[in-house]
Design a protein around this motif. Structure first.
Motif, PDB file in Angstrom:
ATOM      1  N   ASN A   1       3.832   9.866  14.928  1.00 57.37           N
ATOM      2  CA  ASN A   1       4.758  10.079  13.816  1.00 57.37           C
ATOM      3  C   ASN A   1       4.617   8.989  12.770  1.00 57.37           C
ATOM      4  OD1 ASN A   1       5.779  12.417  15.020  1.00 57.37           O
ATOM      5  ND2 ASN A   1       7.316  11.260  16.208  1.00 57.37           N
ATOM      6  N   THR A   2       4.362   7.723  13.241  1.00 55.06           N
ATOM      7  CA  THR A   2       4.316   6.599  12.300  1.00 55.06           C
ATOM      8  C   THR A   2       2.974   6.493  11.584  1.00 55.06           C
ATOM      9  OG1 THR A   2       3.669   5.163  14.139  1.00 55.06           O
ATOM     10  CG2 THR A   2       6.016   5.269  13.582  1.00 55.06           C
ATOM     11  N   GLN A   3       1.784   6.796  12.282  1.00 54.00           N
ATOM     12  CA  GLN A   3       0.458   6.669  11.668  1.00 54.00           C
ATOM     13  C   GLN A   3       0.243   7.782  10.643  1.00 54.00           C
ATOM     14  OE1 GLN A   3      -2.419   6.676  14.744  1.00 54.00           O
ATOM     15  NE2 GLN A   3      -1.953   4.581  15.457  1.00 54.00           N
ATOM     16  N   PRO A   4      -0.225   7.420   9.429  1.00 56.11           N
ATOM     17  CA  PRO A   4      -0.459   8.441   8.402  1.00 56.11           C
ATOM     18  C   PRO A   4      -1.743   9.218   8.696  1.00 56.11           C
ATOM     19  CG  PRO A   4      -1.085   6.280   7.567  1.00 56.11           C
ATOM     20  CD  PRO A   4      -0.471   6.061   8.932  1.00 56.11           C
ATOM     21  N   THR A   5      -1.749  10.449   8.305  1.00 54.98           N
ATOM     22  CA  THR A   5      -2.949  11.265   8.475  1.00 54.98           C
ATOM     23  C   THR A   5      -3.968  10.921   7.388  1.00 54.98           C
ATOM     24  OG1 THR A   5      -1.980  12.999   7.132  1.00 54.98           O
ATOM     25  CG2 THR A   5      -1.584  13.092   9.522  1.00 54.98           C
ATOM     26  N   GLU A   6      -5.155  11.534   7.524  1.00 45.47           N
ATOM     27  CA  GLU A   6      -6.237  11.255   6.563  1.00 45.47           C
ATOM     28  C   GLU A   6      -5.902  11.789   5.174  1.00 45.47           C
ATOM     29  OE1 GLU A   6     -11.057  12.028   6.148  1.00 45.47           O
ATOM     30  OE2 GLU A   6      -9.926  12.714   7.914  1.00 45.47           O
ATOM     31  N   GLU A   7      -5.246  12.906   5.129  1.00 42.57           N
ATOM     32  CA  GLU A   7      -4.874  13.487   3.832  1.00 42.57           C
ATOM     33  C   GLU A   7      -3.834  12.635   3.120  1.00 42.57           C
ATOM     34  OE1 GLU A   7      -3.632  17.418   4.510  1.00 42.57           O
ATOM     35  OE2 GLU A   7      -5.613  18.180   5.124  1.00 42.57           O
TER      36      GLU A   7
ATOM     37  N   ILE B   1      -5.363   7.507  -4.173  1.00 42.24           N
ATOM     38  CA  ILE B   1      -5.484   8.041  -5.540  1.00 42.24           C
ATOM     39  C   ILE B   1      -4.288   7.651  -6.394  1.00 42.24           C
ATOM     40  CG2 ILE B   1      -5.605  10.181  -6.870  1.00 42.24           C
ATOM     41  CD1 ILE B   1      -7.121  11.421  -4.497  1.00 42.24           C
ATOM     42  N   LYS B   2      -3.102   7.686  -5.786  1.00 42.92           N
ATOM     43  CA  LYS B   2      -1.884   7.309  -6.523  1.00 42.92           C
ATOM     44  C   LYS B   2      -1.924   5.850  -6.921  1.00 42.92           C
ATOM     45  CE  LYS B   2       3.128   7.434  -6.083  1.00 42.92           C
ATOM     46  NZ  LYS B   2       4.285   7.749  -5.189  1.00 42.92           N
ATOM     47  N   ARG B   3      -2.430   4.979  -6.012  1.00 42.53           N
ATOM     48  CA  ARG B   3      -2.495   3.556  -6.309  1.00 42.53           C
ATOM     49  C   ARG B   3      -3.509   3.268  -7.416  1.00 42.53           C
ATOM     50  NH1 ARG B   3      -3.838   2.126  -1.641  1.00 42.53           N
ATOM     51  NH2 ARG B   3      -1.746   2.092  -0.747  1.00 42.53           N
TER      52      ARG B   3
END
Length: 308
Positions: free
Chosen positions: A22-28, A35-37
């Protein structure tokens, strides 16, 4: 007790894995954050004027490529034209210019004799012919077409070790017409049509019709390399084209007519060596076979029919 503890541990491990998932972000989600950064950083740089400044500095400090000017090729001759004056140094003004153009004047008789004498090298023994040798020269009534008999449609000579016959002159086992000597009945009496015409001035078809024909080795006028080496004379090489331009019928005619010892009557009244010989009567010709030399041994392969 052991079973309870193990079951409790498995429950804890399963809970931890669920929390990590739940805590680790997925690749997408990670790619979207990146991209946002980048977008936020670009907006911030544009507000501060950093982006335009970096582009300006790049264009100023980049090395400029040299502009290559294509030169139109000049097709003019390096030599000065006749209409333009010659550019010459001051020390050569009083010197007549050198002409490099080849001027061919009329050839004298002495020059022609020097050219004839230089075609064949001198051997270890002097090469001298008599009037009897000149009478043994053959002739032909019809002309022979060179490099046709025994050649294929592609213009190459046909070599056959089974059906072919060996020529005494060029020592090649080829197809086509070959002569047969009535005196020796040996391989030395076999000559192909090209060699017989170029080297002795005779026609192979006319010779085949004559059952009493005698080959050049039996007549003592053979000019192949083996026969000439045996007599201490140098080989003639590719000589036919040179002597045909000088007006001789064959190599044998050239050798005998230019190296013949003159008799006393002929010395008083010299005759040109390029005269055309009349062909004497056949019966008188073949009565002289007692004068003929013996056979010459040896047969080897060669590269060219005109090289012997």
């Amino acid at each position: 007790m052991v079973t309870l503890r193990s079951s409790a541990r498995t429950l804890e491990i399963s809970k931890q894995t669920k929390n990590n998932e739940n805590t680790q972000p997925t690749e997408e989600s990670y790619e979207q954050c990146r991209i946002k950064r980048i977008k936020e950083n670009m907006e911030r740089m544009e507000k501060l004027g950093i982006q335009s400044l970096s582009f300006k500095l790049k264009t100023e400090f980049l090395p400029r490529k040299p502009t290559s000017q294509r030169k139109t090729p000049s097709h003019s001759s390096p030599l000065p034209s006749s209409s333009q004056p010659l550019r010459r140094s001051s020390r050569l003004q009083n010197v007549t210019p050198i002409s490099y153009s080849e001027v061919r004047g009329p050839r004298s008789k002495d020059m022609l004799e020097d050219t004839i004498e230089g075609l064949v090298e001198e051997g270890s023994k002097p090469e001298i012919y008599t009037e009897e040798h000149e009478k043994l020269l053959g002739t032909c009534e019809e002309s022979w077409t060179l490099f046709v008999d025994g050649y294929g449609t592609d213009g190459k000579r046909i070599y056959d070790s089974v059906k072919g016959k060996t020529c005494h002159q060029c020592r090649q086992k080829t197809l086509g017409y070959h002569t047969h000597c009535s005196t020796c009945n040996l391989v030395q009496g076999q000559f192909c049509g090209d060699c017989l015409y170029m080297r002795y001035g005779e026609h192979v078809l006319e010779v085949k019709k004559n059952p009493s024909w005698i080959c050049p080795p039996c007549r003592g006028i053979c000019n192949c390399s083996l026969c000439r080496h045996a007599k201490g004379w140098a080989p003639t090489g590719t000589l036919y084209r040179k002597i045909s331009k000088l007006g001789f019928k064959s190599v044998a005619h050239y050798l005998i007519q230019t190296r013949r010892a003159l008799t006393d009557s002929e010395k008083e009244q010299p005759v040109s060596a390029k005269r055309s010989l009349p062909f004497e009567d056949k019966e008188e010709f073949y009565e002289k076979k007692d004068f003929l030399c013996s056979d010459e041994p040896g047969l080897k392969k060669s590269q060219s029919s005109d090289s012997r």
